[in-house]
Write a protein that holds these residues in place. Structure first.
Motif, PDB file in Angstrom:
ATOM      1  N   THR A  21       4.764  13.279   1.317  1.00 23.85           N
ATOM      2  CA  THR A  21       3.564  12.786   1.997  1.00 23.85           C
ATOM      3  C   THR A  21       3.645  11.319   2.369  1.00 23.85           C
ATOM      4  N   GLY A  22       4.549  10.577   1.726  1.00 23.72           N
ATOM      5  CA  GLY A  22       4.619   9.149   2.006  1.00 23.72           C
ATOM      6  C   GLY A  22       3.481   8.366   1.393  1.00 23.72           C
ATOM      7  N   CYS A  23       2.913   8.873   0.325  1.00 25.09           N
ATOM      8  CA  CYS A  23       1.807   8.162  -0.324  1.00 25.09           C
ATOM      9  C   CYS A  23       2.336   6.933  -1.067  1.00 25.09           C
ATOM     10  N   SER A  24       1.447   6.122  -1.550  1.00 27.81           N
ATOM     11  CA  SER A  24       1.834   4.915  -2.283  1.00 27.81           C
ATOM     12  C   SER A  24       1.826   5.174  -3.784  1.00 27.81           C
ATOM     13  N   LEU A  25       2.376   4.234  -4.531  1.00 31.85           N
ATOM     14  CA  LEU A  25       2.342   4.342  -5.990  1.00 31.85           C
ATOM     15  C   LEU A  25       0.906   4.299  -6.503  1.00 31.85           C
ATOM     16  N   ILE A  92      16.071   1.817   6.708  1.00 30.69           N
ATOM     17  CA  ILE A  92      15.040   2.340   5.823  1.00 30.69           C
ATOM     18  C   ILE A  92      14.083   1.194   5.512  1.00 30.69           C
ATOM     19  N   ARG A  93      12.871   1.297   6.006  1.00 25.56           N
ATOM     20  CA  ARG A  93      11.899   0.214   5.830  1.00 25.56           C
ATOM     21  C   ARG A  93      11.532   0.057   4.357  1.00 25.56           C
ATOM     22  N   THR A  94      11.538  -1.177   3.888  1.00 23.97           N
ATOM     23  CA  THR A  94      11.227  -1.446   2.494  1.00 23.97           C
ATOM     24  C   THR A  94      10.463  -2.769   2.388  1.00 23.97           C
ATOM     25  N   LYS A  95       9.930  -3.030   1.222  1.00 25.93           N
ATOM     26  CA  LYS A  95       9.293  -4.327   1.003  1.00 25.93           C
ATOM     27  C   LYS A  95      10.372  -5.374   0.758  1.00 25.93           C
ATOM     28  N   GLN A  96      10.032  -6.636   0.944  1.00 27.33           N
ATOM     29  CA  GLN A  96      11.022  -7.699   0.780  1.00 27.33           C
ATOM     30  C   GLN A  96      11.435  -7.828  -0.679  1.00 27.33           C
ATOM     31  N   PRO A  97      12.736  -7.698  -0.965  1.00 27.71           N
ATOM     32  CA  PRO A  97      13.204  -7.874  -2.334  1.00 27.71           C
ATOM     33  C   PRO A  97      13.035  -9.344  -2.761  1.00 27.71           C
ATOM     34  N   PRO A  98      12.733  -9.598  -4.014  1.00 27.94           N
ATOM     35  CA  PRO A  98      12.564 -10.979  -4.484  1.00 27.94           C
ATOM     36  C   PRO A  98      13.838 -11.801  -4.305  1.00 27.94           C
ATOM     37  N   ASN A  99      13.681 -13.042  -3.903  1.00 29.11           N
ATOM     38  CA  ASN A  99      14.790 -13.994  -3.793  1.00 29.11           C
ATOM     39  C   ASN A  99      15.926 -13.514  -2.878  1.00 29.11           C
ATOM     40  N   ILE A 227       7.971   9.841   3.433  1.00 28.76           N
ATOM     41  CA  ILE A 227       8.026   8.537   2.802  1.00 28.76           C
ATOM     42  C   ILE A 227       8.772   7.549   3.704  1.00 28.76           C
ATOM     43  N   PHE A 228       9.644   8.072   4.593  1.00 25.51           N
ATOM     44  CA  PHE A 228      10.408   7.214   5.491  1.00 25.51           C
ATOM     45  C   PHE A 228       9.589   6.731   6.682  1.00 25.51           C
ATOM     46  N   HIS A 229       8.333   7.146   6.768  1.00 31.43           N
ATOM     47  CA  HIS A 229       7.480   6.689   7.862  1.00 31.43           C
ATOM     48  C   HIS A 229       6.744   5.389   7.523  1.00 31.43           C
ATOM     49  N   ARG A 230       6.979   4.863   6.347  1.00 34.52           N
ATOM     50  CA  ARG A 230       6.324   3.611   5.960  1.00 34.52           C
ATOM     51  C   ARG A 230       7.250   2.846   5.020  1.00 34.52           C
ATOM     52  N   PRO A 231       6.958   1.566   4.757  1.00 36.06           N
ATOM     53  CA  PRO A 231       7.795   0.808   3.821  1.00 36.06           C
ATOM     54  C   PRO A 231       7.767   1.430   2.426  1.00 36.06           C
ATOM     55  N   ILE A 232       8.918   1.579   1.823  1.00 41.16           N
ATOM     56  CA  ILE A 232       9.006   2.162   0.483  1.00 41.16           C
ATOM     57  C   ILE A 232       8.670   1.083  -0.539  1.00 41.16           C
ATOM     58  N   ASP A 233       7.680   1.355  -1.381  1.00 41.84           N
ATOM     59  CA  ASP A 233       7.211   0.338  -2.327  1.00 41.84           C
ATOM     60  C   ASP A 233       7.917   0.423  -3.682  1.00 41.84           C
ATOM     61  N   LEU A 234       9.254   0.521  -3.648  1.00 39.72           N
ATOM     62  CA  LEU A 234      10.090   0.458  -4.839  1.00 39.72           C
ATOM     63  C   LEU A 234      11.046  -0.725  -4.677  1.00 39.72           C
TER      64      LEU A 234
END
Length: 304
Positions: A21-25, A92-99, A227-234
């Motif tokens: 479904t591409g839901c969030s955590l 694969i869209r993702t959130k920005q990794p730290p540093n 889940i690939f339709h939005r940024p993956i929050d992992l």
């Protein structure tokens, strides 16, 4: 024991729901009554297990016999002889990794990691490489991959060149890719430039027909697992585990659903007439000769 079974069912259901479904955590937290950190850990553990248990079973091992089987399928459905796969990369869209600075920031102006893959004519992945920086080019990822290493040292099991028509001419077995990849004897890319002569336009159209299988494979993957339709929050490690598991599940389903669309569109790629001049990744004389040989073959077939 009953509690352990309940937790097992919940974890599997949560992971399936997250992928499909591409839901969030946060949604998993409320829908399954589990903490966000627990949900993240469960997703990573289940995805790792899926990869460990299924990868060797559903992603074929490199062998001469397997490549010949794949080539026959490409000849049947795409009319491209001696083709053992199509390659490309998917962001694969993702959130920005730290540093991480701008290492994961791609030319499309969002943060991503790259899934580099090769597929067969049934839209199944035969090779995947996940986790490269979003800023990396497809050619750069390819040249640092195990696929390229095996292709160069001869351990990929590529069959020896063979005839494909009534003549005694031998044609090498090839992988097809777009203009981002380097030209070599076993890797074909389109002719670049504008106002191409007929023989080159015909070759580009035929190569595009075979190359689309990897693009369609990515499309099927993304629409099956939304889940690939939005940024993956992992985090990046979690994203890599998730992508690898999704690719394994993709192959598992493709080899069992037994369906193939008969209404595929095989018209010419609209970008073929505006390719950059063929100066980068030009290739050596053997590579140029192999491409010209296939171009002549397709031109002769079109005239029949």
């Amino acid at each position: 024991m009953r509690l352990a079974k309940v937790l097992d069912v919940v974890s599997r259901s949560a992971v399936g729901w997250y992928l499909a479904t591409g839901c969030s955590l946060a949604e998993l937290h409320y829908n399954f009554r589990i903490g966000r950190s627990s949900a993240s850990s469960i997703i990573q553990d289940v995805c790792k297990t899926i990869w460990i248990e299924l990868a060797d079973k559903v992603i074929p091992q490199c062998s001469t016999e397997k490549w010949i089987e794949i080539a026959k399928e490409f000849q049947k459905v795409a009319q491209f002889p001696n083709c053992i796969g199509a390659i490309d990369g998917k962001h694969i869209r993702t959130k920005q990794p730290p540093n991480s600075g701008s290492m994961y920031y791609n030319y499309k102006q969002y943060f991503s990691t790259v899934l580099f893959a090769m597929c067969d004519a049934n839209y199944c992945f035969t090779y995947i490489d996940v986790g490269s920086y979003g800023k990396s080019s497809d050619a750069g990822i390819f040249k640092h991959s195990k696929l390229y290493e095996k292709l160069c040292d001869g351990t990929l099991g590529v069959p020896a060149p063979c005839g494909i028509d009534e003549t005694n001419e031998k044609y090498p077995f090839v992988i097809v890719g777009d203009e981002a990849f380097p030209l070599s004897e076993n890797l074909l890319r389109p002719y670049g430039g504008k106002q191409l002569i007929s023989i080159k336009e015909t070759f580009n159209a035929r190569l595009s027909r075979a190359r689309r299988y990897i693009e369609c494979s990515f499309g099927i993957l993304a629409n099956k697992w939304r889940i690939f339709h939005r940024p993956i929050d992992l985090d990046i490690d979690g994203t890599v585990n998730l992508v690898k598991a999704a690719c394994v599940l993709h192959n598992f389903i493709r080899t069992r659903d037994g369906t193939r669309s008969n209404d595929q569109i095989f018209d010419e790629d609209p970008n073929l007439n505006s390719l950059a001049p063929d100066t980068v990744h030009r290739g050596n004389s053997l590579a140029l000769s192999a491409r010209d040989k296939y171009a002549k073959y397709f031109e002769d077939k079109n005239l029949e």
